[in-house]
Design a protein around this motif. Structure first.
Motif, PDB file in Angstrom:
ATOM      1  N   MET A 151      39.668  26.748  42.280  1.00  0.00           N
ATOM      2  CA  MET A 151      41.123  26.916  42.325  1.00  0.00           C
ATOM      3  C   MET A 151      41.527  28.254  41.727  1.00  0.00           C
ATOM      4  SD  MET A 151      43.970  24.101  41.369  1.00  0.00           S
ATOM      5  CE  MET A 151      45.719  24.389  41.431  1.00  0.00           C
ATOM      6  N   PHE A 184      44.870  30.075  40.220  1.00  0.00           N
ATOM      7  CA  PHE A 184      46.183  29.658  39.733  1.00  0.00           C
ATOM      8  C   PHE A 184      47.215  30.766  39.897  1.00  0.00           C
ATOM      9  CE2 PHE A 184      43.195  26.879  37.796  1.00  0.00           C
ATOM     10  CZ  PHE A 184      43.851  25.671  37.665  1.00  0.00           C
ATOM     11  N   ALA A 196      45.156  32.411  35.205  1.00  0.00           N
ATOM     12  CA  ALA A 196      44.471  31.620  34.175  1.00  0.00           C
ATOM     13  C   ALA A 196      43.114  32.204  33.787  1.00  0.00           C
ATOM     14  CB  ALA A 196      44.313  30.157  34.629  1.00  0.00           C
ATOM     15  N   LEU A 197      43.057  33.520  33.637  1.00  0.00           N
ATOM     16  CA  LEU A 197      41.823  34.124  33.120  1.00  0.00           C
ATOM     17  C   LEU A 197      41.795  33.915  31.615  1.00  0.00           C
ATOM     18  CD1 LEU A 197      41.867  37.468  35.127  1.00  0.00           C
ATOM     19  CD2 LEU A 197      40.530  35.409  35.600  1.00  0.00           C
ATOM     20  N   PHE A 198      40.601  33.670  31.076  1.00  0.00           N
ATOM     21  CA  PHE A 198      40.502  33.431  29.633  1.00  0.00           C
ATOM     22  C   PHE A 198      40.610  34.769  28.901  1.00  0.00           C
ATOM     23  CE2 PHE A 198      37.676  30.115  31.605  1.00  0.00           C
ATOM     24  CZ  PHE A 198      38.658  29.138  31.598  1.00  0.00           C
ATOM     25  N   MET A 210      37.671  36.251  26.649  1.00  0.00           N
ATOM     26  CA  MET A 210      36.325  36.454  27.190  1.00  0.00           C
ATOM     27  C   MET A 210      36.311  37.702  28.064  1.00  0.00           C
ATOM     28  SD  MET A 210      35.251  32.702  28.488  1.00  0.00           S
ATOM     29  CE  MET A 210      35.596  31.246  27.534  1.00  0.00           C
ATOM     30  N   GLU A 220      32.077  36.934  31.344  1.00  0.00           N
ATOM     31  CA  GLU A 220      32.070  35.561  30.835  1.00  0.00           C
ATOM     32  C   GLU A 220      33.087  34.687  31.569  1.00  0.00           C
ATOM     33  OE1 GLU A 220      30.012  33.874  29.051  1.00  0.00           O
ATOM     34  OE2 GLU A 220      28.775  35.663  28.864  1.00  0.00           O
ATOM     35  N   ASN A 221      34.193  35.303  31.989  1.00  0.00           N
ATOM     36  CA  ASN A 221      35.171  34.562  32.796  1.00  0.00           C
ATOM     37  C   ASN A 221      34.530  34.058  34.074  1.00  0.00           C
ATOM     38  OD1 ASN A 221      38.215  34.235  32.322  1.00  0.00           O
ATOM     39  ND2 ASN A 221      37.740  36.168  31.311  1.00  0.00           N
ATOM     40  N   PHE A 260      31.876  31.330  33.556  1.00  0.00           N
ATOM     41  CA  PHE A 260      32.284  30.102  32.864  1.00  0.00           C
ATOM     42  C   PHE A 260      31.759  28.825  33.533  1.00  0.00           C
ATOM     43  CE2 PHE A 260      35.022  26.651  31.521  1.00  0.00           C
ATOM     44  CZ  PHE A 260      35.202  26.898  30.170  1.00  0.00           C
ATOM     45  N   GLY A 261      32.015  28.716  34.838  1.00  0.00           N
ATOM     46  CA  GLY A 261      31.614  27.508  35.557  1.00  0.00           C
ATOM     47  C   GLY A 261      30.103  27.308  35.551  1.00  0.00           C
ATOM     48  N   ARG A 321      28.058  28.433  33.218  1.00  0.00           N
ATOM     49  CA  ARG A 321      27.669  28.065  31.845  1.00  0.00           C
ATOM     50  C   ARG A 321      27.920  26.569  31.616  1.00  0.00           C
ATOM     51  NH1 ARG A 321      25.289  32.545  30.347  1.00  0.00           N
ATOM     52  NH2 ARG A 321      26.527  34.409  29.905  1.00  0.00           N
ATOM     53  N   VAL A 322      29.023  26.065  32.186  1.00  0.00           N
ATOM     54  CA  VAL A 322      29.304  24.628  32.048  1.00  0.00           C
ATOM     55  C   VAL A 322      28.141  23.829  32.633  1.00  0.00           C
ATOM     56  CG1 VAL A 322      30.811  22.746  32.790  1.00  0.00           C
ATOM     57  CG2 VAL A 322      31.810  24.898  32.059  1.00  0.00           C
ATOM     58  N   PRO A 358      40.214  40.742  30.355  1.00  0.00           N
ATOM     59  CA  PRO A 358      41.230  40.596  31.411  1.00  0.00           C
ATOM     60  C   PRO A 358      42.485  41.438  31.174  1.00  0.00           C
ATOM     61  CG  PRO A 358      40.339  38.469  30.850  1.00  0.00           C
ATOM     62  CD  PRO A 358      39.729  39.440  29.880  1.00  0.00           C
ATOM     63  N   SER A 391      42.763  41.853  38.239  1.00  0.00           N
ATOM     64  CA  SER A 391      42.751  40.493  37.688  1.00  0.00           C
ATOM     65  C   SER A 391      42.648  39.470  38.809  1.00  0.00           C
ATOM     66  CB  SER A 391      44.028  40.216  36.894  1.00  0.00           C
ATOM     67  OG  SER A 391      44.176  41.166  35.888  1.00  0.00           O
ATOM     68  N   ARG A 416      35.655  34.436  40.052  1.00  0.00           N
ATOM     69  CA  ARG A 416      35.359  33.281  39.211  1.00  0.00           C
ATOM     70  C   ARG A 416      35.324  32.010  40.053  1.00  0.00           C
ATOM     71  NH1 ARG A 416      39.310  31.631  34.315  1.00  0.00           N
ATOM     72  NH2 ARG A 416      40.611  30.997  36.050  1.00  0.00           N
TER      73      ARG A 416
END
Lengths: 320, 356
Positions: free
Chosen positions: B79, B81, B85-87, B90, B94-95, B98-99, B101-102, B131, B139, B146
């Motif tokens: 998704m 947004f 919704a970038l962190f 990080m 790393e942004n 993220f997925g 790493r999860v 970001p 961005s 991402r």
């Protein structure tokens, strides 16, 4: 050619306005400086008294600066050996060194601030994201702070010294008292500062956009993972500010500590009150020295908070 | 790859009904755009597909499984947004990672996949920036990278271009379409911008007041709007609407509105029972260079490739015509105009439904 009043007046009125604003600045600064002096004077008096010899503490007319500056007061409160001659001379039954109280204060204040921070952060998260307690809970949580400490001091003493030991003995068979214990004081400080922590952390957590957590969830992150990797790092500076703020509150708390401890546990503000001798009454010198020592961390932490507050409040710029 | 099926989907927030029973089939690999004014329930619908909102009633199927109770992370979706919704704490790397790493992916593979995604969106030089050091367009690409790095079957996008300036938005449209062609994944895209919907979509879903007004290809929707709302929502400038009655003279149907009379093609009015109608006509089907009706030009808006002429006629009624820029008209000029009867749309005055 005669200069018409129309063309002259703007320059004149500009000059007048400047003069007026300068006058206003001078008045404002004078008031602020006087106010500052009024506020700072007791602190100055405390610091300079801490360097005065016992003969100078209460002279009249007062000495505005110590005539023969001495470190004797500091020597007395920082001594390790209370039987030493010069110290013992003024001693009553109280040990006149700061170490025990300093240890108690640091331990109780740090521990309770940390636990309150931990609990308060998660509570604030729950209130912010799940509306725990309903929409008015965030306001009503502060009510606990509106109760004057004197109202709860004596009832708490009852609980700490009588009810809890009695209940423990009945249920567990052993007598456990919270009165005059570090655990008891820590529990109390956690309770009374928790509303502040919740209130402050709510402000910081609400600054973190929901969409960040949604993005993490869509990428498969669980609630705890999202909290650890996304939310907490973003409110970290807020947590530092909150911790220091609560630490200062605990550090300076006097009334409840006075009521609920004696003689084993002594925090610094309570120790301050104990400095009197049978022969000389109040020992203003050592009291001033302790006061100065207590004030230093408050000032340092206050300065740190100021920097972090600015950092913490800039979170509103996350969205570009 | 996955198709999505929504069946009688309802979402209530307290006493407000945001989505009122939507049924929709989204084909595998389709670029579907949900469009509508703010508050029409389009974002809520998207959030129900993503799992961020739980439907009050109805069923959502992705592929061949019902996902109503499946966690967002287990639905195989990506998704983008509205606020991206970038962190912020990080790096870009790393942004994007993220997925992965999860999923506890090996570091080596994370490196490779992040680099591949970054390369595909031309953001390799940004990987170690934050970001907030990236421009709006950059961005946007980071947010897309991402999403694609996780290889989702379905891409959900919630007004992702709304934060960009006009020029960049147009460029990104083309790029998104190219990305869709390359990935061949299902795209569900939400926007309030009808131009975005027209240019990118395979199919458009027009929503209003929590309901679907029309589903169709962009040209279908433009040429044959099924309701007055859809007709007014699509097209720049907005379609001209005239309220009036249908009568007939010598057996030929005639639309009458004040002093205006237009004879309509017979077949277009065959099934109309009620005679109170709204006539809609797009500005490009209004001619001001010839015609039998008299009007007076009020405002001229030159667009470069065409000019918009706003003119008045009758009792302060107004129409807009899109004309060739070579036609020199000034405000206040008298003009003779006509409407192309074959391009007139007729809507019911009471419920706005298409009649012809």
């Amino acid at each position: 050619m005669v200069l018409s009043p129309d063309t002259a007046s703007p320059i004149q009125s500009k000059r007048q306005a400047m003069r007026k604003s300068r006058r206003r600045t001078i008045v404002r600064h004078t008031i602020l400086i006087l106010w500052g002096l009024l506020i700072m004077f007791p602190i100055y008096w405390m610091v300079q008294t801490s360097f005065k010899d016992s003969g100078e503490w209460v002279t009249w007319p007062p000495n505005w600066v110590p005539h023969s500056p001495t470190l004797q007061n500091y020597g007395q409160i920082f001594t390790f050996d209370i039987t030493k001659e010069g110290v013992a001379r003024q001693a009553t039954e109280q040990p006149f060194n700061i170490w025990g109280a300093l240890g108690d204060s640091v331990l109780i204040c740090t521990l309770s601030a940390l636990i309150a921070l931990f609990m308060g952060t998660f509570l604030a998260y729950a209130i912010s994201r799940f509306n725990v307690g309903g929409s008015k809970f965030r306001h009503s949580v502060l009510i606990i702070r509106m109760i004057p400490p004197i109202v709860i001091a004596i009832p708490l003493l009852m609980y700490y010294a009588i009810m809890v030991p009695l209940a423990a003995e009945t249920v567990l068979g052993t007598r456990i008292s919270l009165f005059d214990t570090r655990v008891g004081m820590s529990l109390l400080y956690i309770t009374i500062t928790l509303p502040f922590v919740i209130w402050m952390m709510l402000t910081f957590i609400e600054e973190v956009p929901y969409s960040l957590e949604h993005a993490a969830r869509i990428m498969g992150a669980g609630r705890m993972y999202t909290l650890r990797r996304v939310v907490l790092p973003l409110v970290a500076s807020g947590m530092v500010v909150t911790f220091l703020f609560v630490f200062i509150l605990n550090w300076a708390e006097f009334l409840l500590a006075l009521t609920l401890t004696h003689p084993d546990v002594t925090t610094l503000p309570v120790l301050l009150n104990k400095f009197q001798s049978a022969s000389e009454g109040r020992l203003y010198g050592p009291q001033a020295a302790i006061g100065t020592i207590i004030t230093i961390p408050v000032i340092v932490l206050g300065m740190i908070i100021q920097k972090h507050l600015i950092k913490g409040f800039s979170f509103g710029t996350i969205r570009k | 790859m996955a198709n999505i099926r929504l069946t009688e989907l309802v979402k209530e927030f307290g006493s407000t009904v945001a989505v009122k029973g939507i049924s929709l089939d989204i084909e595998n690999g389709e670029f579907l755009i949900i469009v509508g004014p703010s508050g029409c329930g389009k974002t809520t619908t998207l959030n129900m597909i993503s799992g961020l909102e739980t439907p009050t009633a109805g069923e959502i199927m992705i592929g061949d499984r019902v996902v109503n109770d499946v966690e967002p992370g287990d639905r195989g979706l990506g998704m983008v947004f509205q606020d991206l919704a970038l962190f912020p704490h990080m790096s870009v790397f790393e942004n994007i990672a993220f997925g992965l790493r999860v999923q506890k992916m090996e570091d080596q593979e994370v490196q490779e996949r992040v680099r591949a995604a970054a390369e595909a969106l031309y953001i390799l030089p940004l990987l170690y920036k934050r970001p907030n050091q990236c421009s709006g367009g950059e961005s946007q690409r980071v947010a897309l990278a991402r999403t694609i790095v996780n290889n989702p079957d379905v891409f959900l996008m919630d007004e992702p271009l709304s934060s960009l300036d006009a020029k960049l938005r147009v460029d990104m449209r083309t790029e998104l379409k190219r990305l869709h062609d390359r990935l061949k994944a299902t795209f569900v895209y939400v926007t309030h911008d009808q131009a975005e919907a027209m240019t990118m979509a395979d199919r458009i879903v027009v929503m209003n007041g929590g309901k679907v007004e029309q589903v169709g290809s962009p040209l279908d929707i433009y040429d044959t709007p099924m309701t007055q709302f859809v007709a007014g929502f699509f097209g720049m400038p907005t379609m001209n609407f005239l309220e009036g009655v249908l009568t007939s003279s010598n057996g030929d149907p005639i639309f009458k509105s004040g002093s205006l009379e237009i004879s309509l093609p017979e077949e277009s009015t065959q099934n109309i029972k009620d005679n109170k109608v709204v006539l809609g006509i797009r500005s490009e089907h209004v001619s001001v260079s010839d015609g039998a009706l008299r009007g007076q030009a009020r405002i001229i808006e030159p667009l470069g490739d065409a000019s918009l002429v706003y003119f008045e006629f009758g009792e302060e009624e107004e129409l807009v015509a899109k004309v060739s820029p070579e036609l020199r008209i000034s405000p206040g000029d008298q003009l003779m105009f006509s409407l192309q009867a074959s391009h007139c749309h007729l809507f019911d005055q009471s419920d706005g439904h298409r009649l012809n």
